[in-house]
Each structure stands twice: as structure tokens, then as C-alpha cells.
Design a protein around this motif. Structure first.
Motif, short mmCIF file in Angstrom:
data_model
loop_
_atom_site.label_atom_id
_atom_site.label_comp_id
_atom_site.label_asym_id
_atom_site.label_seq_id
_atom_site.Cartn_x
_atom_site.Cartn_y
_atom_site.Cartn_z
N GLY A 144 -5.44 -0.33 7.66
CA GLY A 144 -6.66 0.23 7.10
C GLY A 144 -7.57 -0.76 6.41
N LEU A 145 -7.11 -2.01 6.21
CA LEU A 145 -7.90 -2.97 5.43
C LEU A 145 -9.25 -3.31 6.06
N PRO A 146 -9.37 -3.53 7.38
CA PRO A 146 -10.70 -3.83 7.93
C PRO A 146 -11.70 -2.70 7.67
N ARG A 149 4.49 2.69 5.39
CA ARG A 149 3.32 2.69 4.51
C ARG A 149 2.65 1.32 4.51
N ALA A 150 3.44 0.25 4.48
CA ALA A 150 2.87 -1.10 4.51
C ALA A 150 2.06 -1.32 5.78
N GLU A 151 2.57 -0.83 6.89
CA GLU A 151 1.86 -0.98 8.17
C GLU A 151 0.54 -0.23 8.14
N ARG A 168 -10.68 10.26 4.77
CA ARG A 168 -11.16 10.16 6.15
C ARG A 168 -11.23 8.70 6.60
N GLY A 169 -10.74 8.46 7.81
CA GLY A 169 -10.77 7.13 8.40
C GLY A 169 -9.57 6.27 8.08
N LEU A 170 -8.70 6.74 7.19
CA LEU A 170 -7.54 5.96 6.78
C LEU A 170 -6.23 6.66 7.18
N ALA A 171 -5.25 5.83 7.56
CA ALA A 171 -3.89 6.30 7.83
C ALA A 171 -3.89 7.46 8.83
N ARG A 172 -3.52 8.67 8.35
CA ARG A 172 -3.33 9.81 9.26
C ARG A 172 -4.51 10.77 9.26
N GLY A 223 2.50 25.85 -9.70
CA GLY A 223 1.63 25.87 -10.86
C GLY A 223 0.19 25.62 -10.46
N PRO A 224 -0.68 25.35 -11.44
CA PRO A 224 -2.09 25.10 -11.13
C PRO A 224 -2.24 23.85 -10.26
N LEU A 225 -3.31 23.80 -9.48
CA LEU A 225 -3.49 22.71 -8.52
C LEU A 225 -3.91 21.42 -9.23
N LEU A 226 -3.26 20.33 -8.84
CA LEU A 226 -3.65 18.98 -9.22
C LEU A 226 -3.90 18.20 -7.93
N LEU A 227 -5.16 17.83 -7.69
CA LEU A 227 -5.53 17.07 -6.49
C LEU A 227 -5.57 15.59 -6.84
N LEU A 228 -4.81 14.78 -6.09
CA LEU A 228 -4.74 13.34 -6.29
C LEU A 228 -5.55 12.65 -5.19
N ILE A 229 -6.57 11.90 -5.59
CA ILE A 229 -7.46 11.22 -4.64
C ILE A 229 -7.15 9.73 -4.68
N PRO A 230 -6.63 9.17 -3.59
CA PRO A 230 -6.20 7.77 -3.62
C PRO A 230 -7.36 6.80 -3.46
N GLY A 231 -7.14 5.57 -3.95
CA GLY A 231 -8.06 4.49 -3.69
C GLY A 231 -7.46 3.52 -2.69
N GLY A 232 -8.21 2.49 -2.35
CA GLY A 232 -7.69 1.49 -1.42
C GLY A 232 -7.34 2.09 -0.07
N THR A 233 -6.24 1.62 0.50
CA THR A 233 -5.81 2.09 1.81
C THR A 233 -4.44 2.77 1.78
N GLY A 234 -3.92 3.03 0.58
CA GLY A 234 -2.56 3.58 0.49
C GLY A 234 -2.44 5.02 0.91
N GLY A 235 -3.52 5.80 0.81
CA GLY A 235 -3.49 7.20 1.20
C GLY A 235 -2.56 8.02 0.32
#
Length: 309
Positions: A221-223, A214-216, A86-90, A51-63
């Protein structure tokens, strides 16, 4: 710029009842995973549904993983894309010491829209700092955004007591460099709660028990989040003139349970400044994690333009 998409090993779909979601029969499949080269970074993204695109932009460090509880439900009617900023997780930076800017993060989101929905504007949902990136995306590339839902962006520069919140950000940075991560996180969490910034023991992260990886990633990513995302994003001032020109594409929202907290105050004040309706989601600032089924159902309602209950 180059792009590459690497599909996961196909999984056998499973159907499970999920009352309160847009469709009570939620088909769970492994997402298609890809990488996108952008200036200064390589973005990890995931796509599922149709269907139509829905882009989800996360906050914090959860990615991207922070949307695991809602993505499958929404994928019944949308092509759902999520990613690690950018800079978080993968999504590693080319220069790990690079300073961060809201405009660059918004441009990353725009590149994903260009890749995944080149011919049609997309729906966008942003949470917390991700909602700040979505604000900038909407004001700079409105032709690419059909509807932007912003859940509790901590846009403290719109508040009449903005100097006090600048002092909070500076205090968090001093604490981080002098005392370390956990005292800085305690200072930051206290300030977001609106209790004067008095440090308390570090908050317990509300993560699903099965999400060890995910917790790891979240802790790792917190610093980066505290030292570079927080000061850059919470000093961002949105372009109110441009936002006023886009009332039918902008939805401002907060959690039922976060009244009095700083992100809720900021988005409510912004809605008042813009003369916008104000929508509510279940839970508080982290309702996406604590109430995923209800959160997905509410998101579907809002994306369809239905009135608040």
C-alpha cells in the motif's frame, strides 16, 4: 448501495492477562468480517465485542490490522469496528487510478456508522491520516459522533509555517516520481521528524514478527499512500469554526515520545488555537503498535472522559 456481512468461522475464546488494559482478562475471539459497498470502492470491515459502537479509523497503510493489539481489550466494553480505508489492503477501488479526497474517506466512515450504529451516535478514534478523516466526519456529521479522539493528525495547514510543509509534500512527490518509493519514503519520514527533510535510509517498519501477511499488505500500500493519500490529506484545512462549536465531542492527542515531530506540532498548535485540553498517549506517532496494552488503557480513559494523568 448494498451491504454484506460474512462471519468468520467461530473461534474458541481464550483469556489472557494483559496488564494495563481496561480489563486484565482479555477475551480474544475472531472478529465478524463484512464488506460495504460505497461510492467507488468496497470497504472491508471487522467488528468484535459488545456495547456502544467505537469506530477505529487507521492511518498509514496498516488498515484494520493496525488495531489488532488494542481491539480485544476495548471490546470488553465497546462494539469495536475497524476497517481498511478505500484503496488499501482489502478495500479495493473500482478505479485504481482514482484521486483521493478527505471528504470521501470521511463519508466512508459515516456510512459505517450508519450501518453499525444507525440509532445512536458513536465514539470514533482516528490515528494520523485516519484522524484527519475523523476531523472531517466530526465537522460534517456531528450528530453521528458522540466523541472523537484524534491522535496526531498531521494537519499542517494550521501551522504558521505551512508553506514549508507544502514544499515538503511537493518534494516527496517529485522524489517518488523521479527516484521511486524508498527515496520518497525517506524524504517523507525525515520531514515528519522535523529535521529539515534531509533524506536518510528508509525507516524500518515496526511490525509484529508474526504478522507476515500484514507486512506484505503494508508494503503493497505504500505507493498509493505516498502518491495519493499524503498530498490529499496533508493539504486539508479543517473548519476551525465548526470545531470550536464542538468542544465536548473533540479530544486532541499526541504521543509522549513524539514532541518536536510534525504531527505532534500540528495537533498541539490546533489544540491551542481551539482552546482545547491536550491529551497524551504512550509512545510516539506509532504508539498504537509499540505500546498496545498501554495505548488501549489510555484510550479507554479518554473515551470515558477521565482527566489526563
Amino acid at each position: 448501495m448494498t451491504t454484506s456481512t460474512t462471519p468468520d468461522t467461530p473461534a474458541t475464546p481464550t483469556v489472557s492477562a494483559a496488564p494495563g488494559t481496561p480489563d486484565a482478562s482479555v477475551v480474544t475471539t475472531a472478529p465478524t468480517v463484512g464488506s460495504l459497498r460505497v461510492y467507488g470502492a468496497t470497504l472491508h470491515y471487522e467488528v468484535r465485542g459488545r456495547g456502544p459502537l467505537l469506530l477505529l479509523i487507521p492511518g498509514g497503510t496498516g488498515g484494520a490490522a493496525s488495531f489488532d493489539g488494542v481491539a480485544d481489550a476495548l471490546a470488553a466494553e465497546y462494539t469495536v469496528a475497524s476497517y481498511d480505508p478505500r484503496g488499501l489492503a482489502r478495500s479495493p477501488l473500482d478505479d485504481p487510478a482514482a484521486e483521493q479526497r478527505v471528504a470521501e474517506h470521511a463519508e466512508d466512515a459515516g456510512r459505517l456508522l450508519d450501518l453499525l450504529s444507525p440509532d445512536e451516535p458513536a465514539r470514533v478514534f482516528g490515528s494520523s491520516s485516519g484522524a484527519i478523516a475523523a476531523v472531517h466526519l466530526l465537522t460534517t456529521r456531528p450528530d453521528r459522533v458522540a466523541r472523537a479522539v484524534l491522535h496526531e493528525p498531521p494537519l499542517v495547514e494550521v501551522l504558521p509555517d505551512a508553506p514549508a510543509h507544502r514544499a515538503l509534500i511537493a518534494r516527496v512527490q517529485r522524489t517518488f516520481h523521479a527516484e521511486g518509493l524508498m527515496p520518497a519514503m525517506a524524504e517523507f519520514a525525515a520531514g515528519l521528524r522535523g529535521d529539515g527533510g534531509t533524506p536518510e535510509p528508509p525507516p524500518r517498519l515496526a511490525l509484529p514478527p508474526q504478522a507476515a501477511a500484514r507486512a506484505e499488505r503494508t508494503m503493497a500500500g505504500l505507493p498509493y499512500f505516498v502518491s495519493r493519500i499524503v498530498p490529499a490529506f496533508m493539504s486539508y484545512a479543517p473548519d476551525l469554526r465548526r470545531l470550536r462549536a464542538l468542544p465536548h465531542r473533540l479530544v486532541l492527542a499526541a504521543g509522549h515520545d513524539s514532541r518536536g515531530e510534525l504531527p505532534h506540532r500540528a495537533v498541539a498548535f490546533l489544540a491551542d488555537r481551539l482552546g482545547q485540553d491536550f491529551e497524551y498517549f504512550p509512545g510516539g506517532h506509532t504508539g498504537l503498535t509499540t505500546h498496545p496494552a498501554e495505548f488501549a488503557a489510555r484510550m479507554s480513559e479518554i473515551l470515558h472522559g477521565e482527566a489526563a494523568p
